[in-house]
Structure formats: C-alpha cells, structure tokens
Design a protein around this motif. Structure first.
Motif, short mmCIF file in Angstrom:
data_model
loop_
_atom_site.label_atom_id
_atom_site.label_comp_id
_atom_site.label_asym_id
_atom_site.label_seq_id
_atom_site.Cartn_x
_atom_site.Cartn_y
_atom_site.Cartn_z
N ILE A 29 0.84 -1.20 0.00
CA ILE A 29 0.00 0.00 0.00
C ILE A 29 0.87 1.25 0.00
O ILE A 29 0.63 2.19 -0.76
N ILE B 146 2.36 1.64 -3.52
CA ILE B 146 1.38 2.11 -4.50
C ILE B 146 1.06 3.58 -4.25
O ILE B 146 1.01 4.39 -5.18
N PHE B 147 0.87 3.89 -2.99
CA PHE B 147 0.58 5.28 -2.63
C PHE B 147 1.70 6.20 -3.11
O PHE B 147 1.47 7.25 -3.70
N LEU C 254 1.56 6.61 -6.81
CA LEU C 254 0.41 7.44 -7.18
C LEU C 254 0.74 8.91 -6.98
O LEU C 254 0.54 9.75 -7.86
N VAL C 255 1.27 9.22 -5.81
CA VAL C 255 1.56 10.62 -5.50
C VAL C 255 2.66 11.14 -6.40
O VAL C 255 2.62 12.27 -6.88
N LEU D 105 -5.50 -6.93 -0.78
CA LEU D 105 -4.93 -5.58 -0.71
C LEU D 105 -6.03 -4.54 -0.83
O LEU D 105 -6.11 -3.59 -0.04
N VAL E 272 -8.15 -1.76 2.77
CA VAL E 272 -8.32 -0.33 3.04
C VAL E 272 -9.81 -0.03 2.88
O VAL E 272 -10.43 -0.53 1.96
N LEU F 112 -8.33 8.64 -1.93
CA LEU F 112 -6.93 8.58 -2.35
C LEU F 112 -6.80 8.68 -3.87
O LEU F 112 -6.04 9.50 -4.40
N PHE G 155 -7.95 11.94 -5.27
CA PHE G 155 -6.97 12.98 -4.95
C PHE G 155 -5.77 12.93 -5.89
O PHE G 155 -5.36 13.95 -6.45
N THR G 156 -5.24 11.72 -6.11
CA THR G 156 -4.03 11.65 -6.92
C THR G 156 -4.32 11.90 -8.40
O THR G 156 -3.45 12.34 -9.13
#
Lengths: 337, 284
Positions: free
Chosen positions: A23, A26-27, A30-31, B122, B126, B134, B137-138
């Motif tokens: 996670i 991936i985050f 993405l950012v 996965l 969440v 998320l 936002f991205t």
C-alpha cells in the motif's frame, strides 16, 4: 492450541506487513505521478518570492532529484522509525494529529458500533422468531431500505429533525463554538456526539439484523430446537437456552469484520456534523492536498480494518468449540460464504 | 403460512416468476424514464430565477426551489441521470476487471491465483471510501478521478465469485473432455467457461450498481468528486448543508430520497435477476 494460535498470528502478521508495504509503495507511486508538485505545494502562496534556484535547492534538500527507488527507501525507512512526517495543513507531526483525532473518532465509532450491534442483533432475532408475520416483513423492509440509504443523507435528515426543528442539539461542531478548550465539559462533548452516533447506528443495524435473522432461521429449523419445542419450551426461554449462543458468535464476528464500513460511515457522518475525528481529517487532507496526513490516515485505517478482521478470526478460533482440533483451513472457508 | 386451504388453492393472477418479471420491467422503465428525463430537460429549467427564491414545494415546483431560484425537481432528475451514467461506467469497469482477474486467477495456475488473491486482499484491506478519496486525490479529482476510482474499488468481491465459479466449471467433465481433445486454453475459456459465468457477471454487475452510485454521491458530497458546476446529487446535498439551519429542509430531503429510490430499484432488479437466473435459489 497455543502453538496453533501463535502460528496463526505469525502468518497474519506477515500478511499484514506485505500488504502495508504494498500500500505504501502504490501510494508513493500514485503521489509521484500525480499532477501535484511537492515543491509547489510547499511554497504555496509565496510563489512569487521563490526563484528557480531556490526551488532546485528545496528539491535537492528533500532528495527529489534522486531516482524513485532511492526516494522510496528513504521515505520508507523514515516511516519505519515512526516518523510519519509533518502535516501541511496543521503544521504539526502527523502522528500527533492522528492520535488526537483517533480518540474523538474512537468514542463515536465505539458508541455506534455497540448500539448498532445490539439493536441489530435484537431485531434480527425478533424477525426470525416471528418469521412470516408483519413484524418480520417490517424489519426486513427496514433493513433492505437502510442498505441503500446514503449515510450522509441520513445524517442530514437527523440534523434537520433534531437540530433544526426540535432544537434539542447544536448544529455541528465537536465542541461549542467560542468556548476555550479547557471549559468544554464532558456534557458538551456527549451532546455533540449523540447525533452522529445515532446516524451511524441507524444505518449500521441493517447488516447485522439480516445476517442474524438468516442464522436464527437456520438454528430454528434444527433438530435440537424441534426437540426443545416438543418439551414445551417457547419464546424467550427457548431463545435463551438454545438460540443465543449459536447466533451471537456470527453476529459478533460480523461486527468486527465490518470495521471497514464503520470507518467509511464515520468519514461521512463526521463531515455532515463537523465532528473533529479521523474521517474529517481524511477529507480535509484529500481536498487540500496534504500528502503526509493522507498517507498516515491510509496506513492507520488499514491497520484499523486489519485488527477488526484479526479479532473476528480470533474469536472463531478461541471461542467456538467446533473450531478446536479442526484443521486451520476451516476458518478460511467461512469467509468465502 | 397461516392461510386457509381455500386461499392456498386459489390460483393467483400472476405466479411469482411472472410477478418478478413484471417488477423488473416496471423498474427498468422507471430508471429509463429518469435517464431520458435528465437528457431531455433543458438547461432553462435550472437557470437562476431570482423572483422565485427559496420557495417551498408546490405544484409549480414539486421539490421547491433553492436560493438562486433554480427548480429542485429538474436539478434532482439531472443529477440522478448523471449518477446513473457515472454508475454505469464504474460498474462496467469493475465487472470487466473482476471478469478478467477472476478468470485469470482460476485458470492460469497457482502463482497467478496466489497473486490475484493477494491483490484482492490488498484492495479489501483499506476502507473503500479512503481508497476512493486517495485515487480521486491523486488523479486531481473531477470526472476522470471519480470514474477510475469507482472502477478500481468495486471489483474484489465479484472477482472472488467469478474465481469460485470458474474453478467449479473447470472441473466439469465436458471441460476435461474438451481439454483431452486438444482444444487450446483460450478456446475453452471462450466457449465453455465464459458462457457459463455470464449470468453471474450480469447479476454481479447489477448488484455493484447501487454501491457504485452511493459511493459516487458520497465522494462528490465530500468535495472530491464531480465539479461543483455539475448538477450531481452529492453537490446538491453538500450545498444544501449551508441552508439547513434556516429551515430549508426540501433542499436535502427530496434529492436524497430520489437517490435512495433509484438505488433501491437497482438493488431490487439485481436481487430478482439473481433469484430468476440462479437455479439453486429459484424457490425463494
């Protein structure tokens, strides 16, 4: 037993770790690929005063000129050492904000969780015991309707009825406006907690009630209930002696496994009632582009959901006598339905 | 249950199956009329009209008007048809992802199965809403962000169903036979497995729909979804929050109620389709 349990926990821990790392990665990607430029976000309104050389310096200071892999390792090691970074909105460490907000959210979610669990369980049992009557149909219809009700709309309705029309409760805010933090009494806090908790409870009931109803109907068709009925047991006594323990376990497990929906509901309810909890922080972080805070919240909510599922599995493993001595695949099959 | 013998023997006008079919048709017509209504209502209905501001519901304006004099009924219908459109995109995308991954998990060997199960875990680990926030936002919010977010968050449960179903079909004798006769894998997948799981996909798709619409409205309500200029239900409701304390209840009540009715209709169609297409549940 203990050996099996520790093995189970160990495997779960490994699974959790891999999920969290994935996670985070991936985050991060993405950012990294999002249209938001971290330097730009940091500078914000001072854009005119900062020249390109200074920008390059900031980027170098943050290590933004290094390859993606190195950046991820740097960032990951900071997180592992407990440093989640500093929130851009609040200008405070993310861990502090989450800790503080979590207390608020915890009170709200716990209240709603207990209330919806108990009420839903009772409704489900009543519906099953009175299967086919108008009461059963009423409860079933209520639950199916609730399942398609938008949480935030329910919040707005509750707000209109109790705060605007009846004026029993204040409109929004976790604490009264214009009062110093030290002067906020426990009563004030409770007063602001009631409406969001009611909203979440009203909606949370549906799942447990329908599930319990189904289980209870299964139980009522069993041979031991037939035998108990033949002995003349009826109503509450019958339920107390033969039903309760058989139905309570699935219901409790379901409640623990529903932490994910609970969190989602809390996000919406907190937004409607301007309750200063984790959900509101998530929305703010998303709307205003606060990457460190958002990441902290994602990690936190993942842990939260994971702990809920873990407890659900553990309850089965520890409390259900049928699970003892069985192979460990039995509780995986439960989830596949 | 408590009916007398005479009542039991009386033949009802429609049997259960026909009644279900009729309900599905009526529900579908209802939804279709909303979509058409949203497309046909012209922008003139929601232009600002300052002479008729803040009017409570009346025959002229069924749902009342807002603080700019816009007709809430027209706004609601347009919002609903927008919601259904977004829901259609999101649910189609999710169903496709679920189909591909579910089939891959069940037919491409053990490693693929492990990997896909892990990905499913996965996504389930969440909370949906957090994932949506998320992704929205991205991707910078807006239409693209919300549609991609919805597609990426709703497939896991359906993928599990597809996987289980494919595993079952694969062990069937006619598939084994086909394999013995030297048919290639993709041929079997296309001619034996896909037709078999298509009802499941259809049902799953219909049951995804309500979730997708609700989540779209929720994210839009939170301010991360569709832009404030669109007449979306989430936008209407979040705008109405400012005016609730002055007693304008109709701003929030009717649009939300309509959303609830639409979602419930989809849910009902999905449930009935499941009962009708799934032989093991046909007696319910």
């Amino acid at each position: 037993m203990v050996k099996k349990l520790s093995f189970f926990l160990f495997m779960k821990g490994i699974r959790m770790a891999t999920l969290l790392v994935a996670i985070c990665f991936i985050f991060f990607l993405l950012v990294k690929n999002s249209p938001i430029d971290p330097v730009q976000a940091y500078i914000g309104a001072d854009m005119l005063n900062v020249g390109p050389e200074q920008r390059a310096k900031i980027a170098a200071y943050w290590g933004l000129d290094q390859p993606v892999g190195v950046q991820f390792m740097n960032w990951g090691s900071a997180i592992l050492s407990g440093d989640l970074g500093t929130s851009m909105i609040y200008r405070r460490p993310v861990a502090d904000i989450i800790g503080e907000r979590f207390i608020n959210s915890l009170v709200l979610m716990l209240t709603a969780w207990v209330l919806s669990g108990v009420i839903g369980f009772i409704l489900g049992v009543v519906a099953a015991m009175k299967k086919g009557t108008w009461l059963d149909r009423l409860i079933k219809g209520y639950c199916y309707t609730l399942a398609s009700t938008p949480t935030f709309w329910m919040g707005l309705l509750v707000l209109i009825v109790f705060a605007v029309w009846l004026k029993w409760f204040p409109v929004g805010m976790g604490v009264p406006a214009g009062v110093l933090a030290e002067d906020v009494t426990l009563l004030d806090r409770i007063k602001h907690l009631i409406l969001p908790a009611i909203t979440l409870s009203i909606l949370g009931v549906a799942n447990v009630a329908l599930h319990t109803r189904q289980k209870m109907i299964d139980v009522l068709q069993s041979d031991y209930i037939l035998f108990a009925r033949a002995r003349g047991e009826r109503g509450i006594v019958l339920f107390w002696r033969h039903g309760l323990r058989n139905v309570a376990l699935p219901a409790i497990t379901l409640q623990f496994a529903a932490f994910s929906e609970l969190f989602g509901g809390a996000v919406l309810a907190e937004q409607v009632f301007s309750y200063p909890g984790l959900g509101q922080a998530t929305v703010e972080a998303g709307v205003r582009g606060d990457v460190p805070l958002l990441l902290g919240l994602v990690i936190f909510s993942t842990l939260f959901v994971f702990i809920g599922n873990l407890i659900a599995d553990l309850i089965y493993l520890v409390l259900d006598p049928r699970m003892r001595g069985g192979n460990r695949y039995a509780f995986y099959s439960r989830r596949k339905k | 249950m408590l009916s007398t013998p005479e009542e039991k023997n009386k033949q009802p006008l429609l049997n259960q199956r026909r009644r279900m079919l009729l309900t599905i048709v009526i529900a579908a017509l209802f939804l279709l009329s909303i979509i058409l209504g949203g497309l046909l209502l012209d922008e003139g209905r929601i232009t600002t009209n300052l002479t008729e501001r803040n009017a409570p519901p009346s025959f002229d304006h069924l749902f009342g008007t807002d603080w700019l004099g816009r007709d809430m009924f027209a706004r609601t219908i347009m919002g609903l048809s927008l919601s259904i459109g977004v829901g259609l995109l999101g649910a189609t995308g999710s169903a496709l992802i679920a189909l591909v991954l579910g089939m891959a998990a069940a037919s491409m060997g053990k490693i693929a199965d492990r990997l896909i199960s892990w990905i499913i875990d996965l996504f389930l680990s969440v909370p949906h809403l957090v994932t949506l926030i998320l992704i929205a936002f991205t991707l910078g919010g807006g239409f693209k962000g919300i549609v991609v977010g919805l597609m990426l968050t709703h497939w896991p449960s359906l993928a599990r169903v597809v996987r289980a179903e494919v595993l079952q079909v694969r062990s069937a004798e006619y598939v084994q036979m086909s394999k013995q006769m030297g048919k290639p894998r993709w041929w079997i997948a296309l001619h034996h497995i896909l037709p078999h799981i298509s009802p499941q996909i259809l049902i799953g798709f219909m049951l995804l729909f309500p979730h997708v619409i609700l989540h779209e409205a929720a994210v839009t309500f939170l301010g991360l979804g569709l832009s404030p200029h669109e007449p979306a239900i989430g936008i209407i409701l979040s705008e109405s929050m400012k005016y609730l304390s002055s007693g304008m209840w109709w701003l929030a009540f009717f649009p939300g109620l309509c959303l609830l009715i639409v979602v419930r209709t989809f849910d009902q169609i999905g449930e009935y389709l499941r009962v009708m297409l799934d032989p093991t549940r046909a007696h319910e």
